[in-house]
Write a protein that holds these residues in place. Structure first.
Motif, short mmCIF file in Angstrom:
data_model
loop_
_atom_site.label_atom_id
_atom_site.label_comp_id
_atom_site.label_asym_id
_atom_site.label_seq_id
_atom_site.Cartn_x
_atom_site.Cartn_y
_atom_site.Cartn_z
N THR A 68 52.13 20.40 34.99
CA THR A 68 51.54 21.60 35.71
C THR A 68 52.66 22.52 35.61
N CYS A 69 52.33 23.61 36.22
CA CYS A 69 52.98 24.83 35.91
C CYS A 69 54.38 24.95 36.65
N MET A 70 54.35 24.13 38.01
CA MET A 70 55.47 24.14 38.58
C MET A 70 56.67 23.01 38.04
N GLU A 71 55.78 21.97 37.39
CA GLU A 71 56.76 20.87 36.83
C GLU A 71 57.43 21.71 35.56
N PHE A 72 56.59 22.27 34.79
CA PHE A 72 57.32 22.94 33.83
C PHE A 72 58.46 23.96 33.97
N GLU A 73 58.16 24.70 35.08
CA GLU A 73 59.28 25.59 35.54
C GLU A 73 60.40 24.76 35.96
N LEU A 74 60.13 24.03 36.90
CA LEU A 74 61.28 23.19 37.47
C LEU A 74 62.29 22.38 36.00
N LEU A 75 61.45 21.71 35.24
CA LEU A 75 62.34 21.30 34.14
C LEU A 75 62.82 22.18 33.46
N VAL A 107 60.35 19.55 46.86
CA VAL A 107 60.82 19.34 45.50
C VAL A 107 60.85 17.88 45.01
N ASP A 108 61.21 16.98 45.83
CA ASP A 108 61.18 15.72 45.60
C ASP A 108 60.23 15.22 45.15
N VAL A 109 59.13 15.75 45.61
CA VAL A 109 57.81 15.09 45.06
C VAL A 109 57.56 15.60 43.77
N HIS A 110 57.99 16.84 43.44
CA HIS A 110 57.90 17.42 42.07
C HIS A 110 58.63 16.59 41.04
N ILE A 111 60.01 16.44 41.50
CA ILE A 111 61.00 15.58 40.60
C ILE A 111 60.32 14.21 40.19
N ALA A 112 60.00 13.65 41.52
CA ALA A 112 59.51 12.02 41.10
C ALA A 112 58.27 12.35 40.13
N ARG A 113 57.38 13.25 40.06
CA ARG A 113 56.13 13.10 39.10
C ARG A 113 56.79 13.66 37.86
N LEU A 114 57.78 14.46 37.67
CA LEU A 114 58.31 14.97 36.57
C LEU A 114 59.03 13.80 35.90
N ARG A 115 59.69 12.86 36.67
CA ARG A 115 60.62 11.84 36.09
C ARG A 115 59.41 10.65 35.49
N GLN A 116 58.47 10.50 36.34
CA GLN A 116 57.19 9.70 35.77
C GLN A 116 56.50 10.12 34.58
N LYS A 117 56.52 11.46 34.34
CA LYS A 117 55.68 11.67 33.13
C LYS A 117 56.80 11.93 31.95
N LEU A 118 58.32 11.93 32.38
CA LEU A 118 59.33 11.80 31.13
C LEU A 118 59.33 10.54 30.59
N GLY A 119 59.17 9.29 31.64
CA GLY A 119 58.87 8.09 31.10
C GLY A 119 60.36 7.29 31.27
N PRO A 120 60.35 6.08 31.09
CA PRO A 120 61.66 5.27 31.26
C PRO A 120 62.81 5.76 30.53
N ARG A 127 69.40 13.90 37.35
CA ARG A 127 70.24 13.07 38.15
C ARG A 127 70.05 13.64 39.63
N THR A 128 70.03 12.50 40.52
CA THR A 128 70.05 13.11 41.93
C THR A 128 71.32 12.93 42.55
N VAL A 129 71.62 14.14 43.11
CA VAL A 129 72.99 14.22 43.83
C VAL A 129 72.51 14.10 45.33
N ARG A 130 73.06 12.96 45.90
CA ARG A 130 72.66 12.52 47.06
C ARG A 130 72.96 13.55 48.22
N GLN A 131 72.09 13.65 48.91
CA GLN A 131 72.04 14.68 50.19
C GLN A 131 72.24 16.06 49.86
N ILE A 132 72.35 16.18 48.61
CA ILE A 132 72.29 17.61 47.77
C ILE A 132 70.89 18.08 47.11
N GLY A 133 70.85 17.78 46.04
CA GLY A 133 69.92 18.12 45.19
C GLY A 133 69.80 17.31 43.83
#
Length: 146
Positions: A68-75, A107-120, A127-133
């Protein structure tokens, strides 16, 4: 009679839709030299991940991703600022261009979808930085699942 004071919007509104549309289309470049003078958007290549900001295409190991547009912008933002940790608020402000308000879970939802599309093989690049971003980590290794 001088009509320079009339806005383009006012003068085009009274015309048929086809004429208004023609005025909205940007004019093509007049010479090939003008196209060469335009700055090119970067192409980021990291371990089989290719983010082409000019054509807005992303591929992983030659496989085209449908983002999606936002997934692309985020990545694209994360890849352009590798290893830099971004808070959810920063990502909302920079990528979504909105004042961060309320729930940052989008933001978390978009990151999760992006990771899913990137594949294993490539999801660990974000990388998730716990309690930060989040941060884009090009040297991340994927852990085999048991």
């Amino acid at each position: 009679m001088n009509l320079r004071h009339r806005s383009v919007r006012r003068t085009l509104l009274g015309r048929p839709a086809s004429v208004r549309w023609l005025h909205a289309v940007p004019h093509p470049l007049s010479s090939p030299h003008e196209a060469a003078d335009l700055p090119r958007a970067p192409v980021h290549r990291v371990r089989g991940l290719v983010v082409d900001c000019d054509s807005r295409r992303v591929s992983v190991a030659g496989r085209q991703l449908n983002l999606t547009c936002m997934e692309f912008e985020l990545l694209a933002h994360l890849v352009a600022n590798q290893r830099r940790v971004h808070t959810r608020e920063q990502l909302m402000a920079l990528v979504w261009q909105q004042t961060p308000m309320g729930d940052m879970r989008t933001v978390d939802v978009h990151i999760a979808r992006l990771r899913q599309k990137l594949g294993p093989g490539h999801r660990a690049l974000i990388r998730t930085v716990r309690q930060i971003g989040y941060a884009f980590e090009p040297s991340a290794t994927t852990k085999p699942r048991p």
